[in-house]
Design an enzyme around this catalytic site. Structure first.
Site, mmCIF file in Angstrom:
data_model
loop_
_atom_site.group_PDB
_atom_site.id
_atom_site.type_symbol
_atom_site.label_atom_id
_atom_site.label_comp_id
_atom_site.label_asym_id
_atom_site.label_seq_id
_atom_site.Cartn_x
_atom_site.Cartn_y
_atom_site.Cartn_z
ATOM 1 N N ASN A 1 0.872 -1.183 0.000
ATOM 2 C CA ASN A 1 0.000 0.000 0.000
ATOM 3 C C ASN A 1 0.904 1.226 0.000
ATOM 4 O O ASN A 1 1.451 1.594 1.039
ATOM 5 C CB ASN A 1 -0.890 -0.039 1.259
ATOM 6 C CG ASN A 1 -1.707 1.229 1.415
ATOM 7 O OD1 ASN A 1 -1.806 2.042 0.490
ATOM 8 N ND2 ASN A 1 -2.305 1.402 2.583
ATOM 9 N N TRP A 2 1.053 1.810 -1.170
ATOM 10 C CA TRP A 2 1.989 2.942 -1.287
ATOM 11 C C TRP A 2 1.413 4.217 -0.678
ATOM 12 O O TRP A 2 2.124 5.218 -0.554
ATOM 13 C CB TRP A 2 2.319 3.195 -2.761
ATOM 14 C CG TRP A 2 3.112 2.100 -3.420
ATOM 15 C CD1 TRP A 2 3.555 0.940 -2.842
ATOM 16 C CD2 TRP A 2 3.569 2.062 -4.775
ATOM 17 N NE1 TRP A 2 4.250 0.189 -3.758
ATOM 18 C CE2 TRP A 2 4.274 0.854 -4.957
ATOM 19 C CE3 TRP A 2 3.438 2.927 -5.868
ATOM 20 C CZ2 TRP A 2 4.854 0.495 -6.176
ATOM 21 C CZ3 TRP A 2 4.018 2.566 -7.078
ATOM 22 C CH2 TRP A 2 4.719 1.370 -7.226
ATOM 23 N N LYS A 3 0.155 4.211 -0.342
ATOM 24 C CA LYS A 3 -0.523 5.403 0.201
ATOM 25 C C LYS A 3 -0.285 6.597 -0.728
ATOM 26 O O LYS A 3 -0.210 6.426 -1.931
ATOM 27 C CB LYS A 3 -0.065 5.686 1.636
ATOM 28 C CG LYS A 3 -0.145 4.439 2.515
ATOM 29 C CD LYS A 3 -0.031 4.744 3.967
ATOM 30 C CE LYS A 3 0.033 3.437 4.742
ATOM 31 N NZ LYS A 3 -0.074 3.613 6.163
ATOM 32 N N HIS B 1 -9.460 0.751 4.858
ATOM 33 C CA HIS B 1 -8.187 0.964 5.561
ATOM 34 C C HIS B 1 -8.442 1.895 6.749
ATOM 35 O O HIS B 1 -9.284 2.790 6.670
ATOM 36 C CB HIS B 1 -7.168 1.575 4.600
ATOM 37 C CG HIS B 1 -5.790 1.634 5.178
ATOM 38 N ND1 HIS B 1 -5.398 2.618 6.048
ATOM 39 C CD2 HIS B 1 -4.718 0.810 5.030
ATOM 40 C CE1 HIS B 1 -4.139 2.392 6.417
ATOM 41 N NE2 HIS B 1 -3.704 1.309 5.811
ATOM 42 N N GLU C 1 -6.973 4.365 7.791
ATOM 43 C CA GLU C 1 -6.865 5.807 7.454
ATOM 44 C C GLU C 1 -8.137 6.289 6.770
ATOM 45 O O GLU C 1 -8.551 7.437 6.947
ATOM 46 C CB GLU C 1 -5.610 6.041 6.581
ATOM 47 C CG GLU C 1 -4.341 5.940 7.410
ATOM 48 C CD GLU C 1 -3.124 5.430 6.670
ATOM 49 O OE1 GLU C 1 -3.086 5.501 5.424
ATOM 50 O OE2 GLU C 1 -2.200 4.942 7.348
ATOM 51 N N GLU D 1 -5.341 -5.256 10.649
ATOM 52 C CA GLU D 1 -4.342 -4.208 10.839
ATOM 53 C C GLU D 1 -4.629 -3.443 12.126
ATOM 54 O O GLU D 1 -5.436 -2.496 12.128
ATOM 55 C CB GLU D 1 -4.384 -3.212 9.675
ATOM 56 C CG GLU D 1 -4.079 -3.820 8.328
ATOM 57 C CD GLU D 1 -3.515 -2.777 7.380
ATOM 58 O OE1 GLU D 1 -2.376 -2.943 6.964
ATOM 59 O OE2 GLU D 1 -4.195 -1.786 7.088
ATOM 60 N N GLY E 1 2.300 2.146 10.741
ATOM 61 C CA GLY E 1 3.225 3.267 10.570
ATOM 62 C C GLY E 1 3.901 3.704 11.865
ATOM 63 O O GLY E 1 4.491 4.777 11.917
ATOM 64 N N SER F 1 3.420 -2.226 10.420
ATOM 65 C CA SER F 1 4.867 -2.213 10.640
ATOM 66 C C SER F 1 5.547 -3.541 10.304
ATOM 67 O O SER F 1 6.483 -3.953 10.994
ATOM 68 C CB SER F 1 5.183 -1.769 12.073
ATOM 69 O OG SER F 1 4.714 -0.435 12.281
ATOM 70 N N GLY G 1 2.744 -1.140 4.350
ATOM 71 C CA GLY G 1 2.755 0.283 4.025
ATOM 72 C C GLY G 1 4.174 0.759 3.756
ATOM 73 O O GLY G 1 4.724 0.575 2.673
ATOM 74 N N GLY G 2 4.791 1.354 4.764
ATOM 75 C CA GLY G 2 6.109 1.973 4.617
ATOM 76 C C GLY G 2 7.142 1.101 3.922
ATOM 77 O O GLY G 2 7.861 1.579 3.020
HETATM 78 C C1 PEP Z 1 -0.812 0.044 6.098
HETATM 79 O O1 PEP Z 1 -0.946 1.229 5.921
HETATM 80 O O2 PEP Z 1 -1.647 -0.750 5.649
HETATM 81 C C2 PEP Z 1 0.336 -0.408 6.872
HETATM 82 C C3 PEP Z 1 0.320 -1.605 7.355
HETATM 83 O O3 PEP Z 1 1.364 0.517 7.060
HETATM 84 P P1 PEP Z 1 2.793 0.212 7.732
HETATM 85 O O4 PEP Z 1 3.304 -1.084 7.111
HETATM 86 O O5 PEP Z 1 3.637 1.377 7.349
HETATM 87 O O6 PEP Z 1 2.579 0.082 9.183
#
Ligand code: PEP
Length: 258
Positions: free
Chosen positions: A10-12, A102, A104, A174, A180, A220, A241-242
């Site tokens: 997920n590049w956001k 998600h 967010e 999640e 994040g 994470s 994500g990151g």
């Molecule tokens: C996400 O946004 O779905 C996520 C899991 O982010 P991160 O891996 O950065 O915690």
């Protein structure tokens, strides 16, 4: 029950067009390093076409290659919804997956379980595979409400789906406190909730159907914690994500699920 692991990036709202192309090419050219794992890239909507084109050039967007996904969509197929993206548009752009609900989207954009439910149905109707996200906040976990919150989200987000439809979806657990933040859930914490979700899916459909549904962990995930998560019986991949913004990290995670 063997389920093919699925690792989605997920590049956001990150990268620019050149970097999106570069990252896609790097992941696609090295996808073989994570043989047996389904890889999905979910760029920002504006770069879906760019990434799709780069994947096609590398032999992706096929059952054996890297698949394309979106991060959100509207639940209507067309109409006066300024700024929105319709499910058939994503299909037109060769998306196979779409992330829905998600945290967010839920917290920053007010998406309720009812909205996620409408989007999930619309995604399935358009032929997309929804990756439906659920997870508790830190306050909810510390208040002992994780199971109740996740149960409500799963039931609400998947309300009215037939067993055949349920079989097609992917779920992502999640925990909001792990997204994040660098605070990953322990493999045991994650497995407990994944097992709860699978039992819930069993009650919504059947144990056989629940046994086929892939449940990703997200929050994470990094190359150095992925193997312990992957070793859990009900964790079938990761929503990243990151770490999905670096080919080495994304592929390192994917390898752990191979
Ligand atoms: C996400 O946004 O779905 C996520 C899991 O982010 P991160 O891996 O950065 O915690």
């Amino acid at each position: 029950m063997s389920r093919k692991s699925i690792v989605a990036g997920n590049w956001k709202m990150n990268l620019d067009r050149a970097k999106a192309r570069e990252l896609t090419a790097a992941v696609a050219s090295r996808a073989g390093e994570a043989a047996g794992v389904e890889l999905v890239l979910c760029p920002p909507a504006l770069y879906v076409e760019t990434v799709g084109t780069a994947l096609k050039a590398a032999g992706g967007t096929s059952p054996s290659g890297v698949a394309l996904g979106a991060q959100n969509m509207h639940d209507k197929a067309s109409g006066a919804f300024t700024g929105e993206v319709a499910p058939p548009m994503l299909v037109d752009m060769c998306c196979k997956y779409v992330i829905l609900g998600h945290s967010e989207r839920r917290t920053l954009f007010g998406e309720t379980d009812a909205i996620v439910n409408a989007k999930t149905k619309a995604a399935l109707a358009a032929g997309l595979t929804p990756i439906v996200c659920v997870g508790e906040t830190l306050e909810e976990r510390e208040g002992g409400r994780t199971d109740a919150v996740v149960t409500t989200q799963v039931k609400g987000s998947l309300a009215g789906l037939s067993p055949a439809e349920l079989e097609k979806i992917v779920l992502a657990y999640e925990p909001v406190w792990a997204i994040g933040t660098g605070k990953v859930a322990t493999p045991q914490q994650a497995q407990e909730v994944h097992a709860l979700i699978r039992a819930l899916l069993g009650s919504l459909a059947s144990a056989a159907v629940a046994g086929k549904i892939r449940i990703q962990y997200g929050g994470s995930v990094k190359p150095d914690n992925a193997a312990d998560l992957a070793a859990q019986p009900d964790i079938d991949g990761a929503l990243v994500g990151g770490a999905s913004l670096k080919a080495d990290d994304f592929l390192g995670i994917a390898k752990a699920f191979g």
